[in-house]
Design a protein around this motif. Structure first.
Motif, PDB file in Angstrom:
ATOM      1  N   UNK A   7       0.920  -1.318   0.042  1.00 20.31           N
ATOM      2  CA  UNK A   7       0.125  -0.037   0.138  1.00 20.31           C
ATOM      3  C   UNK A   7       1.002   1.148  -0.154  1.00 20.31           C
ATOM      4  N   UNK A   8       0.287   2.272  -0.449  1.00 18.45           N
ATOM      5  CA  UNK A   8       0.940   3.489  -0.350  1.00 18.45           C
ATOM      6  C   UNK A   8       0.062   4.920   0.029  1.00 18.45           C
ATOM      7  N   UNK A   9       0.626   5.709   0.567  1.00 18.04           N
ATOM      8  CA  UNK A   9      -0.241   6.849   1.148  1.00 18.04           C
ATOM      9  C   UNK A   9       0.601   8.180   0.706  1.00 18.04           C
ATOM     10  N   UNK A  10       0.063   9.105  -0.003  1.00 20.67           N
ATOM     11  CA  UNK A  10       0.827  10.159  -0.396  1.00 20.67           C
ATOM     12  C   UNK A  10       0.525  11.578   0.496  1.00 20.67           C
ATOM     13  N   UNK A  11       1.242  12.471   0.419  1.00 17.04           N
ATOM     14  CA  UNK A  11       1.081  13.517   1.556  1.00 17.04           C
ATOM     15  C   UNK A  11      -0.253  14.181   1.626  1.00 17.04           C
TER      16      UNK A  11
END
Lengths: 320, 337
Positions: free
Chosen positions: A27-31
């Protein structure tokens, strides 16, 4: 990318066997983005959140493989002392479901909200006091300067959850992991906490991972969600795409099971059975035993199929 | 339901706790009826008195610290003030109750079979063998896959969903006329909740069991009930058909509650919240209990509000109800779709 998690596996080594609680998560989360991690109890969403902070069950939890990078820095190999000093509570903070388990009943609110600021050497003395007042203002505790000496039981349930949020955001973290932050609250209070999280995200550009079993709450806060089942992510993508065209049979069943206001007296589509044990789970698709579309292929691990626009699902049906 | 006799008719029900000079009133002037086979939901937030109302009907509140006024007529007898012996004959036989947390209702030291068998033998004087057979049938009827095995299991050996089913089986084994279900699915995951709701609907349709469904979850009410009572601060503020209440609520609190529900279809819309909080029991206003938080407050709201009948199926406790049109959870168009 603010947070990038690749193929994370966290297993619990128990006396009765190895429980594959988190098994190959990407998974990934952006600012400034909120990712919803949704799933039912035991699906591994909370343990995924805790793994990011390396808050593993003592003695049994172990990160087996994979990588967690925050602003490019690898966390899985970071020494514990550094993690405690620079990351936990500092750059990644967590809000738990029940505020009473996060707040200590015998310490004043001022002490507790000031704790992280003190521990991470951000403020001391009068500067600490004014930082605490400031953060309590940001979470909208009325006249905080008069309430620093009050104890948790002197606040309402909604206010307590605001105080927990204040503890979490005091050190201006980059990432906030919110684990069922509204579950213990009544709907009218839930609305206020959702608004607060949105405000925190907007004002501080913090990335949020919202862990919830409530798809309605996820829909109101997140642009993207990841659906977990039995320790794995089975589908991920934009909220709208997943709600309009859920592609994994489990996501379909989950959405169909939610009581709706206007689908009255049409039967809820109940899927039979329960999730598998994660000690020696099936080697193929973990949902297969309950799946109405099961095929022979499902005995092998399903491929993750790209459906476009950041939407993907792990299912043989989609690969064919 | 016009013409039919109500199965349960509650009037002026009020519960006081504490006694003496410190006595507080938890619920006040509760009036409602449940007709045979009807499914009625009670909604409201924590502390509004919905659970206390259910417990009062079954005489399950601690007698030493509780005072109950009013009446609850059930099949010709008033449940309030009924002797313990007579109440025991009603409870479990004619009226059953299921709870949110099955572990608090099931006894950990007896097998499921022993617990279900006790109900059967108490009410029907069946032999041990007959009781076993009937208990296994009851467990099978709630969708338990291997009922004989579950019959001989202890509660801790079952999953949450299975325990909830076992508790429902115990509650339904005597085919009660009325089932009071207090948040029966709140502790469960949605896919398991869907199984339990299916089961309750099925049993109610098949046996004609009336259902009094206490929950804070309006989605569950919409799926299961035909009528809903909204409670606020110890009072019923609105009583309406579910379809009506969802689209055209008449009480500002019902409207606020309905509008605060997060919806799957909308992202980023700011849900309107109700300012302030519920008054405490020690500090209950004499007038409308919601007035302090109400956007429509006016002269007259400081007077005690009685519940007014609007039509055959709709009652509301707000003297201003005719002055405004309030939004519900669904628009007319959504409801028609």
């Amino acid at each position: 990318m603010l947070l990038q998690v690749e193929n994370l596996r966290m297993h619990l080594h128990l006396r009765r066997g190895v429980l594959q609680a988190v098994d190959g998560i990407n998974l990934h989360v952006a600012e400034g983005e909120t990712l919803g991690l949704v799933g039912e109890s035991g699906s591994g969403k909370t343990l995924t959140g805790l793994s990011l902070l390396r808050l593993l069950p003592k003695g049994s939890g172990r990160i087996e493989s994979g990588s967690i990078r925050l602003d490019g820095q690898e966390l899985t190999t970071l020494p514990e002392a550094e993690l405690a000093r620079d990351i936990r509570g500092r750059r990644i903070a967590m809000i738990m479901q029940d505020p009473m388990t996060s707040l200590n009943p015998v310490f004043s609110i001022g002490d507790q909200v000031g704790g992280p600021l003190r521990n991470h050497d951000i403020a001391r003395g009068t500067a600490l006091r004014s930082a605490v007042v400031d953060v309590l203002k940001r979470v909208r505790i009325p006249s905080p300067e008069d309430r620093l000496g009050d104890y948790p039981h002197q606040f309402s349930g909604g206010q307590r959850q605001r105080i927990v949020a204040a503890m979490a955001i005091g050190c201006t973290p980059r990432l906030l992991v919110a684990d069922e932050p509204t579950t213990a609250l009544d709907v009218t209070i839930q609305v206020q906490i959702i608004a607060l999280l949105r405000q925190i995200q907007h004002d501080q550009g913090v990335g949020i991972i919202l862990i919830t079993h409530d798809l309605g709450v996820a829909a109101s806060l997140c642009r993207r969600i990841a659906v977990m089942y039995a320790g794995q992510i089975v589908e991920t993508g934009p909220v709208r795409a997943i709600y309009r065209s859920p592609s994994h049979p489990y996501t379909q069943a989950l959405l169909a099971a939610i009581p709706r206001l206007h689908s009255k007296r049409t039967r809820l589509a109940a899927i039979p059975g329960q999730p598998p044990s994660l000690i020696d789970p099936p080697s193929g698709c973990r949902f297969a035993a309950r799946c109405p579309m099961r095929m022979d292929q499902c005995a092998a691990p399903p491929p993750t199929v790209d459906l476009g626009d950041g939407h993907s699902a792990a299912c043989w049906k989609l690969a064919n | 339901m016009a013409g039919a006799e109500p199965l349960l008719s509650v009037s002026g029900l009020g519960v006081f706790f504490g006694g003496g000079p410190d006595e507080v009133q938890a619920t006040k002037d509760i009036d409602f009826a449940v007709y045979p086979g009807e499914r009625v939901g009670i909604v409201g937030e924590s502390g509004c008195g919905k659970t206390v109302t259910g417990l009062a009907l079954l005489g399950l509140l601690p007698p030493a610290t509780t005072r109950i006024v009013g009446s609850a007529m059930f099949e010709g007898q008033n449940l309030i003030g009924l002797s313990r012996d007579r109440l025991r004959r009603v409870r479990g036989r004619k009226i059953s109750m299921i709870f949110q947390e099955p572990m608090s209702a099931l006894d950990p030291v007896f097998t499921i079979g022993q617990q279900i068998g006790e109900t059967i033998r108490t009410h029907f004087g069946a032999s041990k063998a007959q009781a076993r057979e009937r208990a296994i049938d009851a467990l099978a009827s709630v969708g338990i896959p291997s009922p004989a095995r579950v019959h001989d299991s202890y509660p801790h050996q079952l999953s949450g969903g299975m325990r909830q089913r076992a508790m429902i089986a115990i509650a339904l084994v005597c085919e009660p006329r009325l089932l009071i279900a207090d948040e029966p699915t709140t502790a469960l995951d949605v896919t398991i909740q869907a199984q339990i709701i299916d089961l309750l609907l099925d049993l109610s349709t098949r046996n004609g069991t009336a259902l009094l469904f206490i929950t804070h979850d309006l989605g569950v009410i919409a799926e299961t009930c035909t009528r809903m009572l909204t409670m606020y601060a110890g009072q019923v503020v609105e009583d309406a058909m579910v379809d009506d209440a969802l689209v055209r609520p008449l009480h500002p609190y019902t409207s606020g509650l309905l509008r605060s529900l997060p919806r799957l279809s909308e992202r980023g819309t700011v849900l309107p919240s109700i300012a302030g909080r519920v008054p405490t029991l020690r500090d209950m206003p004499t007038g409308c209990r919601f007035a302090e938080r109400c956007a429509h407050r006016q002269v007259g709201c400081d007077q005690a509000q009685s519940i007014a009948r609007i039509d055959a199926t709709h009652r509301v406790r707000c003297h201003r109800h005719a002055d405004f049109v309030l939004p519900g959870a669904l628009t007319e168009r959504e409801a028609a779709a």
